[in-house]
Design a protein around this motif. Structure first.
Motif, PDB file in Angstrom:
ATOM      1  N   ILE A 102       0.829  -1.201   0.000  1.00 25.11           N
ATOM      2  CA  ILE A 102       0.000   0.000   0.000  1.00 25.11           C
ATOM      3  C   ILE A 102       0.864   1.252   0.000  1.00 25.11           C
ATOM      4  O   ILE A 102       0.542   2.240  -0.656  1.00 25.11           O
ATOM      5  N   LEU A 105       2.025   1.830  -3.434  1.00 20.84           N
ATOM      6  CA  LEU A 105       0.927   2.381  -4.242  1.00 20.84           C
ATOM      7  C   LEU A 105       0.676   3.840  -3.895  1.00 20.84           C
ATOM      8  O   LEU A 105       0.493   4.688  -4.778  1.00 20.84           O
ATOM      9  N   GLY A 106       0.685   4.137  -2.590  1.00 18.79           N
ATOM     10  CA  GLY A 106       0.460   5.506  -2.150  1.00 18.79           C
ATOM     11  C   GLY A 106       1.549   6.438  -2.642  1.00 18.79           C
ATOM     12  O   GLY A 106       1.277   7.562  -3.063  1.00 18.79           O
ATOM     13  N   SER A 107       2.784   5.938  -2.636  1.00 19.01           N
ATOM     14  CA  SER A 107       3.865   6.818  -3.096  1.00 19.01           C
ATOM     15  C   SER A 107       3.823   6.965  -4.609  1.00 19.01           C
ATOM     16  O   SER A 107       4.236   8.005  -5.142  1.00 19.01           O
ATOM     17  N   LEU A 109       1.013   7.278  -6.211  1.00 18.81           N
ATOM     18  CA  LEU A 109       0.034   8.364  -6.306  1.00 18.81           C
ATOM     19  C   LEU A 109       0.706   9.698  -6.011  1.00 18.81           C
ATOM     20  O   LEU A 109       0.528  10.681  -6.733  1.00 18.81           O
ATOM     21  N   LEU A 110       1.513   9.712  -4.951  1.00 14.38           N
ATOM     22  CA  LEU A 110       2.199  10.944  -4.536  1.00 14.38           C
ATOM     23  C   LEU A 110       3.133  11.450  -5.631  1.00 14.38           C
ATOM     24  O   LEU A 110       3.049  12.604  -6.058  1.00 14.38           O
ATOM     25  N   PHE A 111       4.013  10.574  -6.110  1.00  9.88           N
ATOM     26  CA  PHE A 111       5.041  11.025  -7.051  1.00  9.88           C
ATOM     27  C   PHE A 111       4.449  11.379  -8.419  1.00  9.88           C
ATOM     28  O   PHE A 111       4.845  12.371  -9.027  1.00  9.88           O
ATOM     29  N   TRP A 223       3.789   4.319 -15.835  1.00 13.63           N
ATOM     30  CA  TRP A 223       2.901   3.155 -15.704  1.00 13.63           C
ATOM     31  C   TRP A 223       2.988   2.245 -16.916  1.00 13.63           C
ATOM     32  O   TRP A 223       2.966   1.023 -16.800  1.00 13.63           O
TER      33      TRP A 223
ATOM     34  N   VAL B 245      -5.765   5.612 -12.776  1.00 13.87           N
ATOM     35  CA  VAL B 245      -5.096   4.966 -11.651  1.00 13.87           C
ATOM     36  C   VAL B 245      -5.472   5.633 -10.336  1.00 13.87           C
ATOM     37  O   VAL B 245      -5.575   4.982  -9.300  1.00 13.87           O
ATOM     38  N   PHE B 248      -8.596   4.116  -8.773  1.00 13.47           N
ATOM     39  CA  PHE B 248      -8.222   2.805  -8.252  1.00 13.47           C
ATOM     40  C   PHE B 248      -7.531   2.942  -6.896  1.00 13.47           C
ATOM     41  O   PHE B 248      -7.883   2.280  -5.924  1.00 13.47           O
ATOM     42  N   LEU B 249      -6.552   3.842  -6.849  1.00 18.42           N
ATOM     43  CA  LEU B 249      -5.782   4.009  -5.620  1.00 18.42           C
ATOM     44  C   LEU B 249      -6.645   4.564  -4.493  1.00 18.42           C
ATOM     45  O   LEU B 249      -6.515   4.139  -3.350  1.00 18.42           O
ATOM     46  N   LEU B 252      -8.638   1.766  -2.992  1.00  9.79           N
ATOM     47  CA  LEU B 252      -7.746   0.875  -2.260  1.00  9.79           C
ATOM     48  C   LEU B 252      -7.313   1.526  -0.951  1.00  9.79           C
ATOM     49  O   LEU B 252      -7.207   0.866   0.094  1.00  9.79           O
ATOM     50  N   ILE B 253      -7.091   2.833  -1.014  1.00  5.36           N
ATOM     51  CA  ILE B 253      -6.658   3.565   0.170  1.00  5.36           C
ATOM     52  C   ILE B 253      -7.763   3.615   1.218  1.00  5.36           C
ATOM     53  O   ILE B 253      -7.505   3.461   2.414  1.00  5.36           O
ATOM     54  N   GLY B 292      -1.752  11.090  -1.091  1.00  2.56           N
ATOM     55  CA  GLY B 292      -0.683  10.088  -1.090  1.00  2.56           C
ATOM     56  C   GLY B 292       0.156  10.198   0.165  1.00  2.56           C
ATOM     57  O   GLY B 292       0.466   9.190   0.817  1.00  2.56           O
TER      58      GLY B 292
END
Lengths: 290, 336
Positions: A102, A105-107, A109-111, A223, B245, B248-249, B252-253, B292
């Motif tokens: 997670i 995945l979160g990073s 999203l962040l980056f 991606w 994406v 999706f995230l 999931l979050i 994020g």
């Protein structure tokens, strides 16, 4: 005519293969050694491309060798810092392998969105590493493609030597085989984890420099490459450099032909189809060891 | 007797239901807030269905947003092209998603963990290609809109009629959450947990791994698809934009924030993230950067999620008091 086209497609396939191999090796490195699947690897690629862009045509207009060296160094520390900041604190708790998914995945999203916020949606153009063409027996090959192939092969050889002959590389292999065992014999796991991420990020940076001039730089560029690198990793087998290289060349060749005959939009679906077929027949991949 | 026991055991959930049922009346039909609440409920159900697969069965399916979108397109297209009444199209969306979910489950039967995640995520990525290619029916990137909505007397089910629509969504959500809750507490749910916690042992007791994998894909895809059709009907539009994406995230979050395998957790996570995301909307591009960062911080600080917050605080407090105790003891011993 047809033969000429076929040869051109093979050349495109080989150079693409070299890039995918480098990218997939980074992914496979992290997954094989730390057992973390790094969803942020695409973001590594994106940021490698943006760093290279900033250093070259974006702001600084440095000569290309300097761009390559500086980008690789930045990406090395980027990966190192990423592991120290995001992955290391997770390992205090049991079940960190799931939270790690997670956090990657979160990073991602962040980056990704950081890149979007800072650089906008407009695709950036990068110059080729070297301009100009070679003409061999009637076929033209761009110098960029030749350099790509050479760098790709050199990295594979270096990695094989690193894992086989160098002390730190062998320690990484040990961690890949058994983390507890490695800890018992005194291998500093935390350090190995950090350096694994650092090397993988540097590899993502290299593949970004090689591929970015051909596909432009935009916030979600990572991606596309990430998915292909993952399929290459699975196809070749996690932990096998040889397998990864062979898989990368096969898949890139398939992609080159599919793109030519069916159109670019089918590139990713073909990869997914190959992935599903491969996983149902032989989940371990061609040469899987780890 | 039995009733009071059930009431006491589920006081939290029943209280939450009561609040959610009465909130629109208290808000006097504030359209903006009601629509946010509806979105919270929709995502809460989707995240809970996803939790069934990731949290309880430990089947790392990353195809749930794809199922959601498949449900949405099925719902819209059956109404548009086949003339099916919109009430019937919503469960049809669920059925279509379930069929595709089971088809995707087939190559996943022998796989584990990250490999299932990638196959299903691959399906997610490929779906937008197919939607874009099948332009004659799906209208490509613009998506579908302007199809017939559910109508009950003078009320239309749409985001412009928030009061009525909220109660429709509320009803459907409660029903589906109840189904999820029943599944978790049935032998099926027990089998999921068994396979998650110790696969060899569960298998040795005669639990058929393949069968339960198909079941979990079927159920969770059905619920996700049904919610997708409901969502499409509610907003009156569906497009491949949903497959970004970031969507999706986000879902999931929600799930991770609430806590994996802790039933109402995913719903709580959905409420927190949807409201937060709505609050951060003025920041435009920085919204997802901040989200994020929040996810990473939360995962590092409390990896078990919000549902485990009481436990996390308790164990933290215990550690602090222990540390104090040790300090006190050490002072005592040193003074001796």
């Amino acid at each position: 005519m047809a033969a000429e086209q076929a040869v051109n497609l093979v050349i495109v396939g080989i150079t693409l293969g070299a890039v995918y191999a480098v990218m997939a090796l980074g992914l496979s490195f992290i997954y094989g050694i730390t057992k973390i699947f790094n969803y942020a690897h695409g973001a590594f690629f994106t940021w490698g491309a943006y760093f290279a862009w900033m250093l070259s045509s974006g702001y600084l207009h440095l000569p290309y060798p300097a761009v390559v060296v500086i980008t690789v160094v930045i990406m090395f520390f980027f990966g190192f810092g990423y592991e120290k900041a995001f992955m290391y604190p997770l390992r205090r708790f049991a079940g960190w392998d799931i939270t790690a998914i997670i956090v990657t995945l979160g990073s991602a999203l962040l980056f990704d969105n950081l890149a979007l916020a800072l650089f906008g949606t407009r695709a950036k153009r990068m110059p080729y590493l070297v301009e100009g063409n070679f003409v061999v027996g009637g076929f033209t090959i761009t110098r960029h493609e030749v350099v790509t192939l050479i760098i790709g092969l050199a990295i594979m050889v270096l990695l094989i030597l690193f894992l086989g002959k160098v002390r730190q590389g062998m320690a990484m292999k040990g961690v890949a085989q058994d983390q507890t065992g490695a800890r018992i014999v005194g291998i500093p796991i935390n350090k190995i984890f950090s350096y694994t991420f650092a090397i993988a990020a540097a590899l993502a940076g290299v593949s970004a420099i090689l591929l970015a001039p051909k596909i432009l730089v935009y916030p979600t560029v990572g991606w596309v490459v990430f998915i292909k690198a993952f399929v290459v990793m699975v196809f070749g087998g996690v932990g096998s450099i040889k397998g990864t290289a062979i898989a990368a060349f096969i898949l890139a060749m398939v992609e080159a032909f599919v793109t030519f005959y069916l159109g670019g939009i089918w590139g990713t679906p073909i990869f997914i189809l190959v992935l599903i077929i491969m996983l149902t027949i032989r989940p371990k991949g061609l040469f899987g060891t780890w | 007797m039995v009733v009071s026991k059930i009431l006491r055991k589920n006081a939290f959930m029943l209280g939450a239901l009561l609040v959610l049922a009465l909130l629109p009346i208290a808000l006097r039909g504030n359209a903006h807030v009601l629509n946010i609440l509806s979105a919270c409920l929709i995502w809460g159900v989707v995240a809970s269905a996803w939790d069934l697969s990731i949290g309880y069965a430990s089947v790392w399916s990353f195809g749930h947003i794809a199922f959601f979108v498949i449900g949405g397109y099925t719902g819209a297209m059956t109404v548009m092209y086949l003339g099916i009444p919109p009430e019937a199209a919503i469960p049809l969306g669920g059925v279509a998603a379930a069929v595709i979910g089971i088809l995707i489950a087939l190559p996943c039967l022998r796989l584990h963990g990250i490999y299932i995640a990638m196959v299903t995520f691959g399906v997610h990525l490929v779906l937008s290609t197919f939607i874009l290619r099948w332009r004659d029916y799906t209208f490509g990137a613009t998506g579908l809109s302007g199809f017939e909505r559910i109508q009950l007397g003078q009320y239309v089910f749409s985001s412009s009629v928030p009061f009525f629509s909220y109660y429709v969504i509320f009803g459907v959500s409660v029903l589906l959450l109840f189904i999820i809750y029943r599944v978790i507490n049935s032998t099926i749910g027990l089998a999921f947990v068994g396979l998650r916690d110790s696969e060899p042992f569960a298998k040795s007791l005669g639990i058929n791994e393949y069968k339960y994998k198909l079941i979990v894909f079927g159920i969770s895809a059905f619920i996700a698809g049904l919610m997708g059709a409901l969502y499409t009907s509610f907003y009156g539009t569906v497009s491949p934009f949903m497959l970004e994406v970031s969507t999706f995230l986000m879902v999931l979050i929600m799930l991770m924030l609430g806590g994996l395998g802790r039933f109402p957790g995913a719903v709580i996570g959905a409420f927190v993230i949807t409201v937060l995301s709505e609050a951060l909307r003025p920041l435009v591009l920085w919204r997802f950067v901040i989200l994020g960062a929040i996810v990473i911080t939360v995962m590092i600080a409390m990896p078990q999620g919000l549902m485990a917050l009481p436990q996390t605080i308790k164990s933290f407090a215990r550690r602090v008091t222990q540390r104090k105790q040790i300090k006190k003891d050490s002072i005592k011993t040193s003074s001796i």
